[in-house]
Design a protein around this motif. Structure first.
Motif, PDB file in Angstrom:
ATOM      1  N   ASP A 117       0.821  -1.201   0.000  1.00 39.47           N
ATOM      2  CA  ASP A 117       0.000   0.000   0.000  1.00 39.47           C
ATOM      3  C   ASP A 117       0.866   1.267   0.000  1.00 39.47           C
ATOM      4  OD1 ASP A 117      -1.888   1.902   0.387  1.00 39.47           O
ATOM      5  OD2 ASP A 117      -2.560   1.187   2.352  1.00 39.47           O
ATOM      6  N   GLY A 119       0.037   4.176   0.737  1.00 40.45           N
ATOM      7  CA  GLY A 119      -0.269   4.974   1.918  1.00 40.45           C
ATOM      8  C   GLY A 119       0.612   4.605   3.099  1.00 40.45           C
ATOM      9  N   VAL A 120       0.914   3.305   3.214  1.00 37.12           N
ATOM     10  CA  VAL A 120       1.741   2.845   4.327  1.00 37.12           C
ATOM     11  C   VAL A 120       3.174   3.359   4.160  1.00 37.12           C
ATOM     12  CG1 VAL A 120       2.672   0.795   5.451  1.00 37.12           C
ATOM     13  CG2 VAL A 120       0.304   0.819   4.701  1.00 37.12           C
ATOM     14  N   GLU A 122       3.943   6.103   2.586  1.00 42.75           N
ATOM     15  CA  GLU A 122       3.868   7.533   2.873  1.00 42.75           C
ATOM     16  C   GLU A 122       3.874   7.770   4.395  1.00 42.75           C
ATOM     17  OE1 GLU A 122       0.253   9.765   2.099  1.00 42.75           O
ATOM     18  OE2 GLU A 122       1.472  11.354   1.219  1.00 42.75           O
ATOM     19  N   ALA A 123       3.136   6.923   5.109  1.00 40.43           N
ATOM     20  CA  ALA A 123       3.087   7.058   6.569  1.00 40.43           C
ATOM     21  C   ALA A 123       4.484   6.895   7.159  1.00 40.43           C
ATOM     22  CB  ALA A 123       2.133   6.026   7.160  1.00 40.43           C
ATOM     23  N   LYS A 125       7.354   7.454   5.636  1.00 37.72           N
ATOM     24  CA  LYS A 125       8.139   8.651   5.297  1.00 37.72           C
ATOM     25  C   LYS A 125       7.780   9.793   6.250  1.00 37.72           C
ATOM     26  CE  LYS A 125       8.859   7.963   0.348  1.00 37.72           C
ATOM     27  NZ  LYS A 125       8.343   8.343  -0.980  1.00 37.72           N
ATOM     28  N   ALA A 126       6.472   9.948   6.504  1.00 38.48           N
ATOM     29  CA  ALA A 126       6.020  11.037   7.371  1.00 38.48           C
ATOM     30  C   ALA A 126       6.559  10.869   8.788  1.00 38.48           C
ATOM     31  CB  ALA A 126       4.499  11.097   7.384  1.00 38.48           C
ATOM     32  N   MET A 127       6.825   9.607   9.178  1.00 36.00           N
ATOM     33  CA  MET A 127       7.385   9.341  10.505  1.00 36.00           C
ATOM     34  C   MET A 127       8.840   9.745  10.590  1.00 36.00           C
ATOM     35  SD  MET A 127       6.413   5.519  11.510  1.00 36.00           S
ATOM     36  CE  MET A 127       4.815   5.097  10.903  1.00 36.00           C
ATOM     37  N   GLY A 128       9.454   9.989   9.422  1.00 34.64           N
ATOM     38  CA  GLY A 128      10.869  10.302   9.401  1.00 34.64           C
ATOM     39  C   GLY A 128      11.718   9.067   9.172  1.00 34.64           C
TER      40      GLY A 128
ATOM     41  N   ARG B  49       0.886  18.386   2.845  1.00 38.09           N
ATOM     42  CA  ARG B  49       2.103  17.578   2.703  1.00 38.09           C
ATOM     43  C   ARG B  49       3.359  18.425   2.514  1.00 38.09           C
ATOM     44  NH1 ARG B  49      -1.848  14.352   2.133  1.00 38.09           N
ATOM     45  NH2 ARG B  49      -1.637  12.075   2.280  1.00 38.09           N
ATOM     46  N   ASN B  52       5.414  18.785   6.039  1.00 33.44           N
ATOM     47  CA  ASN B  52       6.450  17.819   6.441  1.00 33.44           C
ATOM     48  C   ASN B  52       7.320  17.379   5.271  1.00 33.44           C
ATOM     49  OD1 ASN B  52       4.601  16.214   5.173  1.00 33.44           O
ATOM     50  ND2 ASN B  52       4.293  14.789   6.870  1.00 33.44           N
ATOM     51  N   ARG B  81      10.667  15.527  10.664  1.00 37.12           N
ATOM     52  CA  ARG B  81       9.421  14.777  10.487  1.00 37.12           C
ATOM     53  C   ARG B  81       9.036  14.019  11.755  1.00 37.12           C
ATOM     54  NH1 ARG B  81      10.398  12.181   4.499  1.00 37.12           N
ATOM     55  NH2 ARG B  81       9.678  13.969   3.294  1.00 37.12           N
ATOM     56  N   GLN B  82      10.063  13.598  12.513  1.00 34.12           N
ATOM     57  CA  GLN B  82       9.761  12.888  13.755  1.00 34.12           C
ATOM     58  C   GLN B  82       9.048  13.795  14.744  1.00 34.12           C
ATOM     59  OE1 GLN B  82      13.535  11.181  14.871  1.00 34.12           O
ATOM     60  NE2 GLN B  82      13.587   9.969  12.993  1.00 34.12           N
ATOM     61  N   MET B  86       1.593  12.518  11.761  1.00 31.91           N
ATOM     62  CA  MET B  86       0.609  12.632  10.685  1.00 31.91           C
ATOM     63  C   MET B  86      -0.372  11.473  10.770  1.00 31.91           C
ATOM     64  SD  MET B  86       1.321  13.310   6.646  1.00 31.91           S
ATOM     65  CE  MET B  86       0.009  13.739   5.519  1.00 31.91           C
ATOM     66  N   PHE B  88      -4.020   9.704   8.823  1.00 31.40           N
ATOM     67  CA  PHE B  88      -4.521   9.591   7.456  1.00 31.40           C
ATOM     68  C   PHE B  88      -5.977   9.122   7.405  1.00 31.40           C
ATOM     69  CE2 PHE B  88      -0.021   8.819   7.710  1.00 31.40           C
ATOM     70  CZ  PHE B  88       0.518   9.563   6.669  1.00 31.40           C
ATOM     71  N   ASN B  92      -3.492   3.918   7.199  1.00 29.57           N
ATOM     72  CA  ASN B  92      -2.144   3.521   6.764  1.00 29.57           C
ATOM     73  C   ASN B  92      -1.351   2.793   7.849  1.00 29.57           C
ATOM     74  OD1 ASN B  92      -2.924   4.738   4.475  1.00 29.57           O
ATOM     75  ND2 ASN B  92      -1.557   6.498   4.627  1.00 29.57           N
ATOM     76  N   ARG B 153       0.434   6.436  17.120  1.00 24.68           N
ATOM     77  CA  ARG B 153       1.677   6.346  16.351  1.00 24.68           C
ATOM     78  C   ARG B 153       2.190   7.749  16.031  1.00 24.68           C
ATOM     79  NH1 ARG B 153       1.425   3.414  10.558  1.00 24.68           N
ATOM     80  NH2 ARG B 153       0.325   5.329  10.038  1.00 24.68           N
TER      81      ARG B 153
END
Lengths: 499, 341
Positions: A117, A119-120, A122-123, A125-128, B49, B52, B81-82, B86, B88, B92, B153
């Motif tokens: 997915d 989206g996963v 992307e998630a 990446k968004a977490m760093g 988007r 971040n 980003r940490q 985020m 969704f 996700n 999370r």
């Protein structure tokens, strides 16, 4: 009903197939996973998008997937020799199996990763997350059922490919089914080897499905495999691993006896060699027979010092091979002849052949010389002065009173079929093919070669080992009364020992 | 805290240039809940988007906590980003990990020592109210529970900012309420700045302090929620406000009334908490020679208090009186808008 099965041979073959499949499977898994990941991350919008790298990888993968496996084995011989140190045996089959199947698995891995997915990712990446984290913590775990499924398909395909690896004497069940089963007409051997191949295929398939079911948490129902199934899977994995390890160990087993390794074709050469094995054992020599399915590799392997000797060819063929490849190998003894014979469904005697009778023979030039010499011997034609059974061609015919019509554009192995279809007045068939077709050369032929023919089968060695004692012992054993008795009893005149 | 300066984002797609975000200037304050509303394709997802760095601007700057997002090196961007969680629309979550492992992923990524991960995960599970479901896999959870995992999370690394991408759009109304309450709670308790995008004015009304309305890549209107609801300026804002406050057959009724009383006028009155209790209409009737018939009315609650809306049919003998009545009512801090047909 299972009387022809030699269980020790069957078990060894099973071990070899398992060994090749498991080792190649592990290597394909590692290489394919890496290659598949590279294909995925360099693709459009990938973590390391790189058009050129992707194009190169895709080309390489497609190229290797497109090469038929049997050709890949031959192409890889020099590479195999360098890497594995031998071009014979189960280990020599590994490079071709691995290089042949890794690109296939890489594609399956790529497809599996594409299913993750977006989206996963992307998630993450968004977490760093770093790309490395994304690969190991997201992409690989999230696509696990798909790449495990791909691995199952790959291993099952590998079982099939190991059968083809028999060409280079890799052994295994497929090779046993072909050489012992098909070539010797032992249907029970073919049947049992096939059954064992199926057992392996079903085991791998079932194991794969069990593992996938236990890791797949995507659906709500989450039908986990029952405990008993998990237990069985562990036992089966253990058994397969044990079989692999035992075979692996046996690859390095060195005999305490002096060994003489001889390459041979299955019938009758390998059978005759098997018959004299005890004679050599009495002298403290362990005779190792490597069976070949073709006529090119035995000389190549001999020249490469993989073999001490080979026993499958006749003088004219040896001369041609030496001329073509420059091998430093030579004949040390004539052992037997497989006489070329003329057969007919229409006539019982050469003399009753009518005018303009049709004569069918193989398209091999050496076979044609041999047949012309045989016909000249029988008085049906006359050949020019000075030509013999190794050199005669159709232009050397000086008289042909019956005006025989020669047809010579057919593969040697199709001759028995031509005979069964009654396609000519006289059909010449090589004895090995005649035997396979159920003909008895001694009683069914109208004309048959004798032991004086230059087409006697010979033992060939390299110049550097021709005089070794163990080679002499081998030759003595092959010319012994034991061997002659065996040949007479077994082949009933279809194979004649040379005095 | 977050500042957009003349931000434009363009894509090349099949040799065509598509402008997703155009000349956006925004300033989001620390600690506020900022909503961005727009229909799909308005550019709000791209805008979010860019905070971040999942999308980078074609021109302009985005300054987050003093740092220009675009100029950050890969490593600093990951560190930043940490500190920006985020969540969704479709959660996700990783299907291959349990609830606890999904939350732990954010901590693993931030290289949190193993022994601290377990403690932090327990805290987070309590914060979002998922005690007892630690070992469940996402496929065994309801939508609301999945979003709670998503929130836990996102909060794992103590972020300063939480970005919410249509976080309640896939949820039923009751679950939406609960998730919005949780987000409000987090904002109050932890002081985290929340930026969310939505296409539902209801969500803006319940969650936001301030809102930006987007249309075709531009921010067309910005303001605090109360003002926007009371006094929407742009046509699109009026539509959103209308969607959030009226019945679906309202327009039809207005049409019918306009035909029935051609000499009357339809007014929509908007007022906030303080004015709700005043008898404005009654005193107007006493002072002027005018009749009011109430057509439709509603009161909605926002974070900052109640807002009311009343549509009335005004009838009078003398048209001059209408202007006087309007002036009188507006003097009471109630906005009057004539409904035109």
């Amino acid at each position: 009903m299972l009387g022809n099965i030699q269980w020790d041979k069957m078990i060894v073959a099973f071990g070899e197939t398992l060994y090749m499949t498991v080792l190649a499977g592990v290597a394909c898994f590692i290489l394919g996973l890496g290659l598949g990941l590279l294909l995925y991350v360099t693709d459009r919008d990938g973590l390391y998008e790189n058009k050129w790298a992707n194009a190169v990888l895709t080309t390489v993968v497609n190229l290797f997937r497109a090469i038929p496996f049997i050709i890949l084995i031959i192409l890889l011989l020099p590479f195999t020799k360098t890497v594995v140190g031998t071009i014979l045996g189960a280990n020599a089959a590994l490079p071709a199996l691995i290089i042949g199947m890794s690109p296939f698995y890489a594609r399956l891995v790529q497809v599996a990763l594409r299913e993750v997915d977006a989206g996963v990712i992307e998630a993450a990446k968004a977490m760093g997350a770093s790309n490395w984290d994304i690969i190991w913590k997201v992409l690989i775990p999230e696509s696990k059922p798909a790449w495990l499924g791909g691995l199952t398909s790959t291993v099952v395909s590998l079982v099939g490919f190991t059968a083809m690896a028999g060409v280079i004497g890799a052994g295994g069940l497929g090779n046993l089914a072909y050489l012992d089963g098909f070539q010797r007409g032992f249907e029970d051997v073919t049947f049992m080897a096939t059954a064992l191949i199926l057992v392996l295929v079903f085991s791998f398939q079932w194991l794969g499905e069990t593992v996938i079911a236990s890791v797949d948490k995507r659906t709500q129902s989450q039908k986990q495999p029952q405990k008993i199934r998990k237990g069985l899977a562990i036992v089966l994995t253990g058994a397969l691993a044990l079989g692999t390890v035992v075979t692996f160990a046996s690859q390095f087993k060195t005999s305490e006896l002096e060994t003489v390794t001889v390459g041979a074709t299955a019938v009758p050469h390998a059978e005759i060699l098997t018959a004299i094995k005890p004679l050599l054992a009495e002298q403290g020599i362990d005779l190792k027979i490597v069976e070949f399915q073709d006529y090119v590799l035995p000389n190549k392997a001999l020249a490469a010092k993989e073999l001490d000797a080979n026993y499958f060819q006749h003088e004219p063929y040896l001369a041609q091979q030496i001329a073509e490849h420059g091998y430093d190998i030579e004949s040390v003894a004539k052992i037997h002849i497989e006489p070329m014979g003329g057969y007919s469904q229409r006539y019982d005697d050469l003399n009753t052949l009518p005018q303009n009778a049709t004569v069918l023979m193989s398209n091999a030039a050496s076979d044609q010389s041999r047949i012309l010499a045989l016909l000249a011997n029988a008085g049906l034609i006359t050949l020019a002065e000075g030509v013999d059974a190794t050199s005669a061609t159709f232009t050397d015919i000086t008289s042909n009173p019956k005006n025989l019509q020669f047809k010579y554009d057919i593969e040697a192995k199709l001759l028995p079929t031509a005979y069964q279809n009654d396609e000519a007045d006289l059909i010449f068939i090589n004895t090995n093919y005649a035997l396979e077709a159920g003909l008895n050369p001694k009683t069914d032929s109208l004309v048959l070669e004798d032991g004086d023919s230059p087409y006697a089968n010979i033992v060939v060695t390299r110049a550097d080992n021709a005089t070794e004692a163990k080679i002499q012992a081998l030759v003595d054993a092959l010319r012994s009364d034991t061997a002659k008795q065996f040949i007479d009893d077994k082949y009933q005149g279809a194979v004649l020992a040379v005095d | 805290m977050i500042r957009f300066e003349q931000v434009t984002k363009q894509y090349e797609k099949e040799a065509q240039t598509i402008t997703a975000v155009r000349d956006v200037n925004l300033h989001i304050e620390q600690g506020e809940i900022f909503g961005i509303i727009g229909y799909s394709g308005a550019g709000k997802s791209t805008l979010l988007r860019m905070i971040n760095g999942l999308e980078l601007p074609s021109s302009g700057k985005i300054i987050v906590e003093g740092a220009d997002v675009q100029t950050l090196a890969a490593k600093s961007l990951r560190a930043q980003r940490q500190k920006i969680g985020m969540i969704f629309q479709h959660f996700n979550l990783l299907w291959s990990r349990t609830v606890a492992q999904n939350i732990a992923l954010a901590l693993e990524v931030a290289k949190t020592p193993k022994d601290q991960i377990a403690t932090r995960v327990t805290e987070l599970i309590q914060l979002v109210g998922l005690q007892g479901r630690e070992e469940a896999y996402p496929s065994q959870l309801s939508g609301g529970q999945k979003q709670r995992v998503g929130i836990a999370r996102a909060l794992a690394n103590n972020p300063h900012i939480l970005l919410a991408d249509e976080a309640t759009s896939a949820l039923d109304p009751e679950t939406t309420e609960a998730i919005l309450a949780l987000l409000s709670d987090i904002n109050q308790k932890l002081g985290i700045t929340i930026v969310f995008i939505t296409h539902e004015m209801e969500v803006v009304k319940k969650l936001a302090h301030r809102v930006a309305v987007m249309e075709a890549g531009r921010v067309v209107e910005t303001g605090d929620v109360l003002t926007i609801f009371q006094n929407p300026q742009q046509a699109i804002t009026k539509r959103f406000v209308g969607e959030a406050t009226t019945e679906t057959d309202y327009e039809l009724t207005l049409d019918e009334l306009a035909h029935k009383y051609p000499q009357g006028q339809l007014w929509t009155l908007r007022f906030s908490q303080g004015e709700v209790e005043k008898p404005i209409l009654a005193s107007a009737m006493k002072l002027f020679n005018v009749d009011f018939s109430i057509i439709q009315g509603s009161i909605s609650k926002t974070k900052e208090g109640a807002i009311g809306q009343l549509t009335v049919l005004v009838q009078t003998e003398n048209l001059h009186d209408l202007t006087a009545v309007k002036t009188y009512i507006e003097a009471q801090d109630v906005k009057v808008q004539e409904v035109t047909q």
